[in-house]
Design an enzyme around this catalytic site. Structure first.
Site, PDB file in Angstrom:
ATOM      1  N   HIS A  10       0.861  -1.183   0.000  1.00 61.41           N
ATOM      2  CA  HIS A  10       0.000   0.000   0.000  1.00 61.41           C
ATOM      3  C   HIS A  10       0.899   1.236   0.000  1.00 61.41           C
ATOM      4  O   HIS A  10       2.129   1.116  -0.008  1.00 61.41           O
ATOM      5  CB  HIS A  10      -0.950   0.005   1.201  1.00 61.41           C
ATOM      6  CG  HIS A  10      -0.267   0.029   2.527  1.00 61.41           C
ATOM      7  ND1 HIS A  10       0.420  -1.052   3.037  1.00 61.41           N
ATOM      8  CD2 HIS A  10      -0.156   1.002   3.474  1.00 61.41           C
ATOM      9  CE1 HIS A  10       0.915  -0.743   4.218  1.00 61.41           C
ATOM     10  NE2 HIS A  10       0.582   0.493   4.511  1.00 61.41           N
ATOM     11  N   HIS A  12       0.837   4.032   2.176  1.00 60.33           N
ATOM     12  CA  HIS A  12       0.805   4.825   3.405  1.00 60.33           C
ATOM     13  C   HIS A  12       2.100   5.632   3.496  1.00 60.33           C
ATOM     14  O   HIS A  12       3.182   5.102   3.238  1.00 60.33           O
ATOM     15  CB  HIS A  12       0.664   3.889   4.610  1.00 60.33           C
ATOM     16  CG  HIS A  12      -0.083   4.510   5.737  1.00 60.33           C
ATOM     17  ND1 HIS A  12       0.538   5.164   6.766  1.00 60.33           N
ATOM     18  CD2 HIS A  12      -1.415   4.568   5.999  1.00 60.33           C
ATOM     19  CE1 HIS A  12      -0.381   5.597   7.620  1.00 60.33           C
ATOM     20  NE2 HIS A  12      -1.561   5.259   7.181  1.00 60.33           N
ATOM     21  N   ASP A  14       4.623   6.862   5.496  1.00 59.52           N
ATOM     22  CA  ASP A  14       5.935   6.478   5.989  1.00 59.52           C
ATOM     23  C   ASP A  14       6.440   5.174   5.397  1.00 59.52           C
ATOM     24  O   ASP A  14       7.602   4.817   5.557  1.00 59.52           O
ATOM     25  CB  ASP A  14       5.933   6.378   7.520  1.00 59.52           C
ATOM     26  CG  ASP A  14       4.860   5.426   8.050  1.00 59.52           C
ATOM     27  OD1 ASP A  14       4.051   4.953   7.242  1.00 59.52           O
ATOM     28  OD2 ASP A  14       4.857   5.174   9.260  1.00 59.52           O
ATOM     29  N   HIS A  15       5.566   4.446   4.678  1.00 58.08           N
ATOM     30  CA  HIS A  15       5.995   3.188   4.068  1.00 58.08           C
ATOM     31  C   HIS A  15       6.736   3.418   2.752  1.00 58.08           C
ATOM     32  O   HIS A  15       7.485   2.561   2.318  1.00 58.08           O
ATOM     33  CB  HIS A  15       4.790   2.283   3.805  1.00 58.08           C
ATOM     34  CG  HIS A  15       4.221   1.672   5.047  1.00 58.08           C
ATOM     35  ND1 HIS A  15       3.493   2.391   5.959  1.00 58.08           N
ATOM     36  CD2 HIS A  15       4.291   0.411   5.541  1.00 58.08           C
ATOM     37  CE1 HIS A  15       3.126   1.598   6.951  1.00 58.08           C
ATOM     38  NE2 HIS A  15       3.599   0.399   6.724  1.00 58.08           N
ATOM     39  N   HIS A  93      -7.474  -2.801   4.322  1.00 52.80           N
ATOM     40  CA  HIS A  93      -6.761  -1.845   5.159  1.00 52.80           C
ATOM     41  C   HIS A  93      -7.479  -0.508   5.047  1.00 52.80           C
ATOM     42  O   HIS A  93      -8.492  -0.386   4.337  1.00 52.80           O
ATOM     43  CB  HIS A  93      -5.305  -1.746   4.698  1.00 52.80           C
ATOM     44  CG  HIS A  93      -4.400  -1.054   5.681  1.00 52.80           C
ATOM     45  ND1 HIS A  93      -4.405  -1.327   7.024  1.00 52.80           N
ATOM     46  CD2 HIS A  93      -3.461  -0.074   5.503  1.00 52.80           C
ATOM     47  CE1 HIS A  93      -3.518  -0.571   7.639  1.00 52.80           C
ATOM     48  NE2 HIS A  93      -2.942   0.199   6.742  1.00 52.80           N
ATOM     49  N   ASP A 161      -0.232  -5.091   5.332  1.00 54.93           N
ATOM     50  CA  ASP A 161      -1.219  -4.644   6.314  1.00 54.93           C
ATOM     51  C   ASP A 161      -2.619  -5.091   5.885  1.00 54.93           C
ATOM     52  O   ASP A 161      -3.051  -4.790   4.776  1.00 54.93           O
ATOM     53  CB  ASP A 161      -1.210  -3.123   6.428  1.00 54.93           C
ATOM     54  CG  ASP A 161       0.080  -2.607   7.048  1.00 54.93           C
ATOM     55  OD1 ASP A 161       1.041  -3.393   7.136  1.00 54.93           O
ATOM     56  OD2 ASP A 161       0.125  -1.428   7.424  1.00 54.93           O
ATOM     57  N   HIS A 220       5.173  -7.662  11.147  1.00 54.92           N
ATOM     58  CA  HIS A 220       4.555  -6.340  11.251  1.00 54.92           C
ATOM     59  C   HIS A 220       4.042  -6.051  12.658  1.00 54.92           C
ATOM     60  O   HIS A 220       2.896  -5.644  12.861  1.00 54.92           O
ATOM     61  CB  HIS A 220       3.418  -6.197  10.223  1.00 54.92           C
ATOM     62  CG  HIS A 220       2.985  -4.766  10.012  1.00 54.92           C
ATOM     63  ND1 HIS A 220       1.955  -4.190  10.732  1.00 54.92           N
ATOM     64  CD2 HIS A 220       3.433  -3.808   9.176  1.00 54.92           C
ATOM     65  CE1 HIS A 220       1.795  -2.945  10.341  1.00 54.92           C
ATOM     66  NE2 HIS A 220       2.672  -2.685   9.406  1.00 54.92           N
TER      67      HIS A 220
END
Length: 256
Positions: A10, A12, A14-15, A93, A161, A220
């Site tokens: 995904h 997101h 900070d990923h 998610h 996630d 995770h």
């Protein structure tokens, strides 16, 4: 030639913000081989600004959307078996997300007597063994004409996630290994896990049990989990063959 695939689950914030640094690290290590980046819908919009932040690289970067039917890895990377395939499945998610499924099919045993009966030259036997047809005089010989029943291959699933979902169960069915997110350790955190698009140890184990996988690795973890082993019994009481995953962990999957 070595070609890598970065598989994003995904987008997101900070990923993916660590990507520019990773790409430049590869550059400083004098990488020259093509790098593929894949992810859920919206790949171009999410990643192109990141690539601009990364700046110039000596190697080519290609954005890759994996088709619904999956992708044969040999189409990208020379040396991979024809049967090796990468596919994706939808996960649940708070933002669009997906998991990945790697399969390595295993054709049936080659039957020389059938090949001889069809007058297939020995030099073409290997072509049929790789799942490709050959022409003998005016006839096309198909692999299934000289192979026995397909044998069980290998299957590996990675979730990223996700909250518990049917698509995960379906994708992971009978997998040799599933690496599954397990953000929360306590059984009492089941509802908050779902609300934030995650799972706890017990929910991951339930997914593994329903999917009938051979082995489950948990991953995770939330930052509040200092020692994952402490919560492992919450998973093993449901699915015994569960391991707490950690960085650098590896295994070798073998055909039955």
């Amino acid at each position: 030639m070595k070609t890598d695939i970065i598989a994003l689950t995904h987008y997101h914030g900070d990923h993916i913000f660590g990507l520019p640094g990773l790409l430049q690290t590869m550059n400083s290590m004098e990488r020259t081989e093509t790098l593929y980046i894949t992810g859920p819908a919206g790949l171009n919009e999410a990643i192109e600004p990141i690539l601009k932040l990364a700046g110039w690289t000596a190697y080519e970067i290609k954005l890759l959307e994996i088709p619904e039917a999956g992708l044969r890895i040999s189409e990208l990377i020379r040396g991979w078996a024809f049967e090796a395939k990468l596919s994706v499945f939808k996960t649940e998610h708070r933002v669009p997300s997906q998991g990945y499924c790697f399969t390595l099919g295993r054709a049936g045993k080659f039957l020389p007597e059938k090949a001889r009966a069809l007058n297939v030259p020995i030099t073409q036997w290997s072509v049929l063994q790789k799942g490709q047809s050959v022409q003998v005089d005016d006839k096309i010989i198909l692999p299934e004409q000289v192979l026995g029943e397909p044998r069980k291959g290998l299957k590996f699933v990675f979730t990223g996630d996700t909250a518990p979902c049917d698509s995960l169960i379906a994708a992971a069915a009978n997998a040799d290994l599933m690496i599954c997110e397990a953000t929360y350790g306590e059984n009492e955190q089941a509802q908050i896990a779902i609300e934030y698009g995650h799972m706890n140890f017990a929910q991951a184990a339930e997914a593994a049990k329903k999917a009938n996988v051979a082995q489950l690795w948990l991953a995770h973890y939330s930052q509040m989990i200092e020692n994952p082993q402490r919560y492992l019994p919450n998973a093993t009481t449901i699915f015994e063959n569960t391991i707490c995953g950690k960085d650098g962990m590896s295994t070798t999957l073998k055909f039955q």
